[in-house]
Design an enzyme around this catalytic site. Sequence first.
Site, mmCIF file in Angstrom:
data_model
loop_
_atom_site.group_PDB
_atom_site.id
_atom_site.type_symbol
_atom_site.label_atom_id
_atom_site.label_comp_id
_atom_site.label_asym_id
_atom_site.label_seq_id
_atom_site.Cartn_x
_atom_site.Cartn_y
_atom_site.Cartn_z
ATOM 1 N N SER A 199 0.909 -1.188 -0.103
ATOM 2 C CA SER A 199 -0.116 -0.066 0.021
ATOM 3 C C SER A 199 0.721 1.161 0.023
ATOM 4 O O SER A 199 1.674 1.534 -0.913
ATOM 5 C CB SER A 199 -1.005 -0.211 1.269
ATOM 6 O OG SER A 199 -1.883 0.834 1.095
ATOM 7 N N GLU A 309 -7.883 -1.702 -3.012
ATOM 8 C CA GLU A 309 -7.252 -2.422 -3.927
ATOM 9 C C GLU A 309 -7.768 -2.258 -5.621
ATOM 10 O O GLU A 309 -6.556 -2.480 -6.350
ATOM 11 C CB GLU A 309 -7.718 -3.946 -3.593
ATOM 12 C CG GLU A 309 -6.644 -4.981 -4.148
ATOM 13 C CD GLU A 309 -5.287 -4.851 -3.808
ATOM 14 O OE1 GLU A 309 -4.348 -5.579 -4.270
ATOM 15 O OE2 GLU A 309 -5.093 -4.392 -2.507
ATOM 16 N N HIS A 340 -7.350 -5.386 -0.195
ATOM 17 C CA HIS A 340 -6.238 -4.704 0.407
ATOM 18 C C HIS A 340 -5.858 -5.419 1.746
ATOM 19 O O HIS A 340 -6.526 -4.565 2.762
ATOM 20 C CB HIS A 340 -6.650 -3.154 0.380
ATOM 21 C CG HIS A 340 -5.584 -2.151 0.251
ATOM 22 N ND1 HIS A 340 -4.831 -2.194 -1.103
ATOM 23 C CD2 HIS A 340 -5.255 -1.251 1.124
ATOM 24 C CE1 HIS A 340 -3.868 -1.399 -0.828
ATOM 25 N NE2 HIS A 340 -3.904 -0.659 0.203
#
Length: 632
Positions: A199, A309, A340
Amino acid sequence: MAKTMQLRKADSRRISSGRTRVLAAIAAGLVLPLAGGTVVAVASAAPAVHAAPAAAAPAPTQAPSGAVVSSVNWLSDRRVALWVDSPSMATPIQVQMLLARDWNKDPQAVFPSVWMLDGLRATDQESGWTAETDAESWFADKNVNVILPVGGQSSFYSDWADQDNGKNYQWETFLTKELPPILERDWRTNQTRAVAGLSMGGTAAMTLAARNPGFFKFAGSFSGILATTTLGMPQAIAYAMQDAGGFDATAMWGAPTSDAWAQHDPYVLAEKLKGTSLYVSSGSGLTGAYDQPSGIPGVSTNYAGMGLEILARLTSQTFATKLNKLGIPASINYRPSGTHSWPYWQFELKQAWPQMASALGVPADKPACTIAGGFADVHSGNNWLADCLTDSYAVTGGSAQDFRFGRIFSSNLGTFPVAGAIGGVYQGYKAADGILGLPTSGEIGVADGRGRFNSFQNGMIYWTPQTKAHAVRGAILGEWAAQGYEGGPLGYPAADEVQTPSKPGAVQGFEIGAMYYSEANGTHAVQGKIMDKYAGLGFENGALGFPKTSEISVKDGGRFNQFEGGNIYWSPATGAWAIENGPIFDAWKSVGYEGGRLGFVTSDQFPIDGGVQQNFQFGWITVKNGQAQIFP
C-alpha cells in the site's frame, strides 16, 4: 515461552486502508469493469560484579550524518530493535532488524539488506510485517538483514513540507542519509539493498528507488498506489490520510497541483527506475481466498479494502503501461481476486523473493544442514525449534547450531536450547563470548506458572509476560537468591543491571523494588514505600547514599533500611520517613528508637528558627546550636 516467545503475537492493527465513504464510492464505480472481465490476470494467488555491560553491540554510536543510536534492545537472538536519534526529525526513530541466517555462524560476514515498508496505518510499536505476517520466521533462513522502520503513519516515507499532527516527517532523509551509515558500520550490512512495501509502502518503495537511483537493486510494490497525481488520486490519498491519523496531505507535498506531488509520483518518475529490478502486484478487489464474502457475488465484507485494491490495480496498470513504453522490464502480477489486506501481502512477499534474491546476489533457497549427535538428541525433545538453519559451528568453550526458532549450545556443561526473548538477552550479553558464559540448563518453567528462566555459568535470565526478559548475575543474583529468588520480597527482575550514574556501584530494578550493590556496603534490597521515599530523596545521590542493609522488621509491623547517611523507617500507622545520621538520630536512639517514648518518625527533618526539628508519634526533637532537645 519457546516458540511463542519467538513469534510475537500480532496486535489488532487495522489494515492499511482508510475506512471511508469516499473510497467505498470509488470502489462501487470501478468494480463493475473488473468484474466484467476487462482486466486480465496474468498470475493467480494460491489458496490460501557489577554493572552489566552495554548490550552486545554494537554500542551506541554516532553516524557521519549525525544520527545516534541511543538504545539497543535484543528481542531474540536475531531480532533487534534500535532507537536512532534522527537529526532531521529531531526524535528517536525505532528501526527493527531481522538478522541474516549466518549472522551467528559467521561473525565477520556482511550481508545485503531487504527494507520492508509498512502501510498507511503504521504504528509506533512494531512493523506490520512482523505484527501481521510470518515474515520473522520466514526470513529466518534467508541470508539478508531485514530492515523494518517502525512508525511513519500516513507519511509515504517522504520528507514533508511542514510539520503536522505532532510529527516532523523527514523519512526520505532518515532512510537514505542517516540510517545507512549506522547499518554499514555497526550492523554488518553492505550497500546491496532491496526495498518492498504494501500500500503506502509500495508507493514509497518505487518513489524512493526512483528518487535515489542506484540506492536499491530491487523495488517491489504490493498493492501500491503507483500513479498519485492522476485525476482524483490526490483527493483520495488526502481523504485516506485524514482517516488514518488525522493527517493533512497539504503538509506533506503541498497543494495537489504543486511540483512536490509530481516529484513523488512513481508514474512520473518511472524513467528513473531503469536498471532496478521491479516487481508490481495487486489484487482485483473481488472476494479472494482470505476474504469474508458479503453475500453479494464477488464482494467481500472488507469494503474499504475492496476500494483501495481497485485503486491499486488501476494505478499499477497505468504504471506498468508506462514502464512498457519506456522499455523498462518489470514483473507485473495482477491477481484475479483479493482485497487490500495482510494475507495477500504475505503471499506476495514470498512470490517476489526469488527475484529479490537474484537482484541481491544471494541464494533463494536455504542450504542443506544436518542435526547430529547431542544436537539431535536435544532437538528431538524440543521440536518447537523447527528446522536447522546452519550446521553446528564453534563458539567460545563449545559449539552451537542455529534453528528457525532458537539456538542449541553444547559444551562439557551439557547441551541446551536458548530461544525467544531469553535468547535475545543472551545475545545482548554476547552469548557464549560474554560474561554469562555458556548455558547450564534449558528453559525451565517457574513453579508459579508465570515465569521462565535459563541458567548460565555466570548468571540467569528470567522472563515473564509482564516484566519481559532480564539477566541477574553476580552479587545481585547472590542476594536475590538468598531472599528466595522470584518468591522473595522483590519478585521478578523488571530491568537490567546498570551502573549507578554518579557513584561507583550498580542497581537492578525488580517488580517490588531494587537491589543495590556498592563495594563498601555490599548488596541490599530497597522496596515498597521505603523505596518510594528513597527515590524522593535522590536515591544513592541524595543525603542517604547507598543502602547498608536490606529491609529489617521492627515492632507493630514496621520496617526500616539503614543507609550510609541515615535510615528510612516505615510503619502502617505513620508511613515512610527518613532520619539522617546526626544529633536527632542520636537523641532518638538514646530513648529507644521506635520502641521508646517517642515512637516512630512521622516527618522528615525541617528548619525552625535557629535550628531544625523532626517529629515523632509522641513528641519531637529539635537541634539548636548543635544541641539536641527531646520534647516532651
